[in-house]
Design a protein around this motif. Sequence first.
Motif, mmCIF file in Angstrom:
data_model
loop_
_atom_site.group_PDB
_atom_site.id
_atom_site.type_symbol
_atom_site.label_atom_id
_atom_site.label_comp_id
_atom_site.label_asym_id
_atom_site.label_seq_id
_atom_site.Cartn_x
_atom_site.Cartn_y
_atom_site.Cartn_z
ATOM 1 N N ALA A 182 16.688 45.791 11.958
ATOM 2 C CA ALA A 182 17.596 44.482 10.492
ATOM 3 C C ALA A 182 18.708 43.681 11.000
ATOM 4 O O ALA A 182 18.865 42.761 10.901
ATOM 5 C CB ALA A 182 17.904 45.550 9.315
ATOM 6 N N ASP A 183 19.070 43.774 12.493
ATOM 7 C CA ASP A 183 19.762 43.484 12.541
ATOM 8 C C ASP A 183 20.366 42.642 14.132
ATOM 9 O O ASP A 183 20.406 41.782 14.370
ATOM 10 C CB ASP A 183 22.088 44.509 12.551
ATOM 11 N N SER A 184 20.835 44.044 15.283
ATOM 12 C CA SER A 184 21.276 43.467 16.269
ATOM 13 C C SER A 184 20.121 42.859 17.292
ATOM 14 O O SER A 184 20.921 42.013 18.228
ATOM 15 C CB SER A 184 21.155 44.833 16.647
ATOM 16 N N SER A 185 18.967 43.018 17.205
ATOM 17 C CA SER A 185 17.305 41.756 17.654
ATOM 18 C C SER A 185 17.825 41.098 17.010
ATOM 19 O O SER A 185 16.824 39.537 18.405
ATOM 20 C CB SER A 185 16.266 42.717 17.404
ATOM 21 N N ILE A 186 17.771 40.063 15.614
ATOM 22 C CA ILE A 186 18.833 38.505 15.756
ATOM 23 C C ILE A 186 19.886 38.433 15.667
ATOM 24 O O ILE A 186 20.785 38.799 15.865
ATOM 25 C CB ILE A 186 17.806 38.544 14.176
ATOM 26 N N GLY A 187 19.795 37.085 16.356
ATOM 27 C CA GLY A 187 20.766 35.899 17.131
ATOM 28 C C GLY A 187 21.642 36.028 17.521
ATOM 29 O O GLY A 187 22.290 35.458 18.085
ATOM 30 N N GLY A 188 21.270 36.914 18.580
ATOM 31 C CA GLY A 188 21.546 36.925 19.945
ATOM 32 C C GLY A 188 22.594 36.881 20.513
ATOM 33 O O GLY A 188 23.339 36.852 21.850
ATOM 34 N N LYS A 189 23.767 37.854 19.554
ATOM 35 C CA LYS A 189 24.262 38.774 20.170
ATOM 36 C C LYS A 189 24.344 39.978 21.267
ATOM 37 O O LYS A 189 23.209 40.168 20.690
ATOM 38 C CB LYS A 189 25.105 39.435 19.336
ATOM 39 N N THR A 190 25.003 39.992 22.605
ATOM 40 C CA THR A 190 24.449 41.092 23.876
ATOM 41 C C THR A 190 25.845 41.071 24.280
ATOM 42 O O THR A 190 26.602 40.680 24.044
ATOM 43 C CB THR A 190 23.257 40.402 25.228
ATOM 44 N N MET A 193 21.284 47.094 3.356
ATOM 45 C CA MET A 193 22.111 46.608 2.236
ATOM 46 C C MET A 193 23.275 45.495 2.324
ATOM 47 O O MET A 193 23.963 45.168 1.807
ATOM 48 C CB MET A 193 23.096 47.765 1.629
ATOM 49 N N LYS A 194 24.212 45.431 3.353
ATOM 50 C CA LYS A 194 25.096 44.627 3.638
ATOM 51 C C LYS A 194 24.887 43.311 3.449
ATOM 52 O O LYS A 194 25.254 42.735 2.972
ATOM 53 C CB LYS A 194 25.189 45.139 5.411
ATOM 54 N N HIS A 195 22.945 42.872 3.557
ATOM 55 C CA HIS A 195 23.098 41.591 4.424
ATOM 56 C C HIS A 195 23.049 41.326 2.484
ATOM 57 O O HIS A 195 23.027 40.721 1.706
ATOM 58 C CB HIS A 195 21.304 41.633 4.588
ATOM 59 N N ILE A 222 18.092 36.289 5.532
ATOM 60 C CA ILE A 222 19.656 36.700 4.861
ATOM 61 C C ILE A 222 19.882 35.960 6.457
ATOM 62 O O ILE A 222 20.979 35.227 6.379
ATOM 63 C CB ILE A 222 20.144 37.332 3.724
ATOM 64 N N LYS A 223 19.926 37.050 7.350
ATOM 65 C CA LYS A 223 20.231 36.736 8.279
ATOM 66 C C LYS A 223 20.118 35.688 9.996
ATOM 67 O O LYS A 223 20.701 35.015 9.839
ATOM 68 C CB LYS A 223 20.356 37.785 9.598
ATOM 69 N N LYS A 224 18.575 35.437 9.294
ATOM 70 C CA LYS A 224 18.269 33.904 9.870
ATOM 71 C C LYS A 224 19.148 32.520 9.852
ATOM 72 O O LYS A 224 20.206 32.093 10.128
ATOM 73 C CB LYS A 224 17.101 34.263 9.792
ATOM 74 N N LEU A 276 27.022 31.056 16.737
ATOM 75 C CA LEU A 276 28.356 31.811 18.162
ATOM 76 C C LEU A 276 29.258 32.460 17.588
ATOM 77 O O LEU A 276 30.415 32.313 17.675
ATOM 78 C CB LEU A 276 28.792 30.108 19.101
ATOM 79 N N GLU A 277 29.242 32.229 15.531
ATOM 80 C CA GLU A 277 30.090 32.883 15.195
ATOM 81 C C GLU A 277 31.747 32.521 14.955
ATOM 82 O O GLU A 277 32.521 32.945 15.534
ATOM 83 C CB GLU A 277 30.733 34.508 15.592
ATOM 84 N N GLN A 278 31.530 30.766 14.800
ATOM 85 C CA GLN A 278 32.806 30.450 14.554
ATOM 86 C C GLN A 278 33.354 29.969 13.718
ATOM 87 O O GLN A 278 34.803 29.922 12.666
ATOM 88 C CB GLN A 278 32.735 28.163 15.020
ATOM 89 N N ASP A 294 30.936 31.011 9.662
ATOM 90 C CA ASP A 294 30.644 32.035 8.386
ATOM 91 C C ASP A 294 29.836 32.998 8.508
ATOM 92 O O ASP A 294 29.260 34.313 8.683
ATOM 93 C CB ASP A 294 29.800 31.358 7.397
ATOM 94 N N ARG A 295 29.343 33.462 10.049
ATOM 95 C CA ARG A 295 28.409 34.558 10.945
ATOM 96 C C ARG A 295 29.404 35.339 10.720
ATOM 97 O O ARG A 295 28.926 36.788 10.636
ATOM 98 C CB ARG A 295 28.135 33.742 12.666
ATOM 99 N N ALA A 296 30.236 35.574 10.967
ATOM 100 C CA ALA A 296 31.721 36.056 10.850
ATOM 101 C C ALA A 296 31.700 37.662 9.801
ATOM 102 O O ALA A 296 31.949 37.987 9.227
ATOM 103 C CB ALA A 296 33.351 36.431 10.776
ATOM 104 N N LEU A 297 30.638 36.604 8.422
ATOM 105 C CA LEU A 297 30.291 37.337 7.232
ATOM 106 C C LEU A 297 29.251 38.471 7.226
ATOM 107 O O LEU A 297 29.349 39.496 6.987
ATOM 108 C CB LEU A 297 29.919 36.635 5.539
ATOM 109 N N LEU A 298 28.977 38.691 8.903
ATOM 110 C CA LEU A 298 28.021 39.497 9.085
ATOM 111 C C LEU A 298 28.919 41.240 9.174
ATOM 112 O O LEU A 298 28.503 42.360 9.690
ATOM 113 C CB LEU A 298 26.700 39.134 10.139
ATOM 114 N N ASN A 299 29.361 40.839 9.459
ATOM 115 C CA ASN A 299 31.084 41.735 9.921
ATOM 116 C C ASN A 299 31.584 42.638 9.104
ATOM 117 O O ASN A 299 31.690 43.622 8.757
ATOM 118 C CB ASN A 299 31.552 41.407 10.666
ATOM 119 N N PHE A 300 30.781 42.332 7.572
ATOM 120 C CA PHE A 300 30.785 43.132 6.139
ATOM 121 C C PHE A 300 30.681 44.397 7.065
ATOM 122 O O PHE A 300 29.324 45.227 6.680
ATOM 123 C CB PHE A 300 30.217 42.527 5.029
#
Length: 369
Positions: free
Chosen positions: A138-146, A189-191, A228-230, A238-240, A242-248
């Motif tokens: 649901a989350d960590s495999s998508i979006g390239g954060k490592t 649920m967060k999404h 939603i995550k996509k 690169l979380e400049q 609105d990506r920070a919204l995912l940190n809810f």
Amino acid sequence: MSERLSVLYNKKPCYDIVFSGSFGELGQELESLECENKRLCIITDSKVDDIYGNSLLDILEGKCRKAVKYVFQDGEASKTLDTVKGIYRFLIEEGFDRRDMLLALGGGVVGDIAGYTAATYLRGIDFIQLPSTLLAQADSSIGGKTGVDFDGYKNMVGAFKMPRLVYMNLALLQTLEERQYFSGFAEIMKHGLIRDAAFYEWLIENMYEICERDLNVLQEMLIRSCTIKKFIVEKDPLEQGDRALLNFGHTIGHAIEKAKNFGLYHGECVALGAVAAAYISWKRELLSMEEYYEVRDMFVPFYLPISVEEIEPQEILRLTKADKKMESGKIRFVLLKKIGKAVIDNSVTDEEILAAINEIYYSEEDAHA
Ligand code: GLY
């Protein structure tokens, strides 16, 4: 029947997410990534290896020049630079060069470690995500954060590195232990809460099937959640902003995770952090009281905690401020404006955070009240 989503990076197609009921189409996917002349290294942990390691090696057989496997001890304690060093050594011994590829088979810890290794080995080699937990799918495999944890601080060292493919075998979710499965559900649920009220309603309507892990419902749930995550990571990879919204839910959530020495699952801490953030949203009159209690209580049927024992609220506040979600000395907090719409706020005070921590703190006094 498999489905796929294509994720863009800088407005160009970057990688696909495949939603399948098995590993049956993985061989074909590897062919389309032209793996026949590549060395492939499966990176996995001891727990996942016991169940799927060898069958994945069999799938790779004949699809590449050479297939090997690197296994490390399962658990958050392995998410360190030492584990990454062990993988570097193995790749050097096996002669991996920049044309070769890593396959991350496992949950969030495996994906983050393998992705970080791929981002840094020889200044970057390709990798594929094969997420095996709901949290990773649901989350960590998508979006390239490592990345890895450092001195107990979560994800303190890392890099953005997009995978070449995310292949989800949804059947793996049916064998996950209960606590692990529901922990991942917190991110789903967060999404809904941050972006899509209709999806949030759908989750509630399909509560029974989700708890039963019906494969069709799992597929629809993950496609909607990943869409939603996509959408968010495509706009701000690169979380400049609105990506920070995912940190809810993650600001206080990470602090609880560290204070509990990773004894609670990540998603459980996210659920607690989400309740705390929703509480601040209510106190600021962004959410009504009814909405706050609805958000809080909706975690319960999915076996997620809404209160936590044996914490020291001041310590959680201190850890919250030490987390990396800070901007010019201010905590970048994510609040809910309404169900389905989140906002980033830099003005949340220590008093508000403490009040929210006390709201989720189940103390001795509560027990005797
Ligand atoms: N897990 C939050 C993000 O990918 O940005």
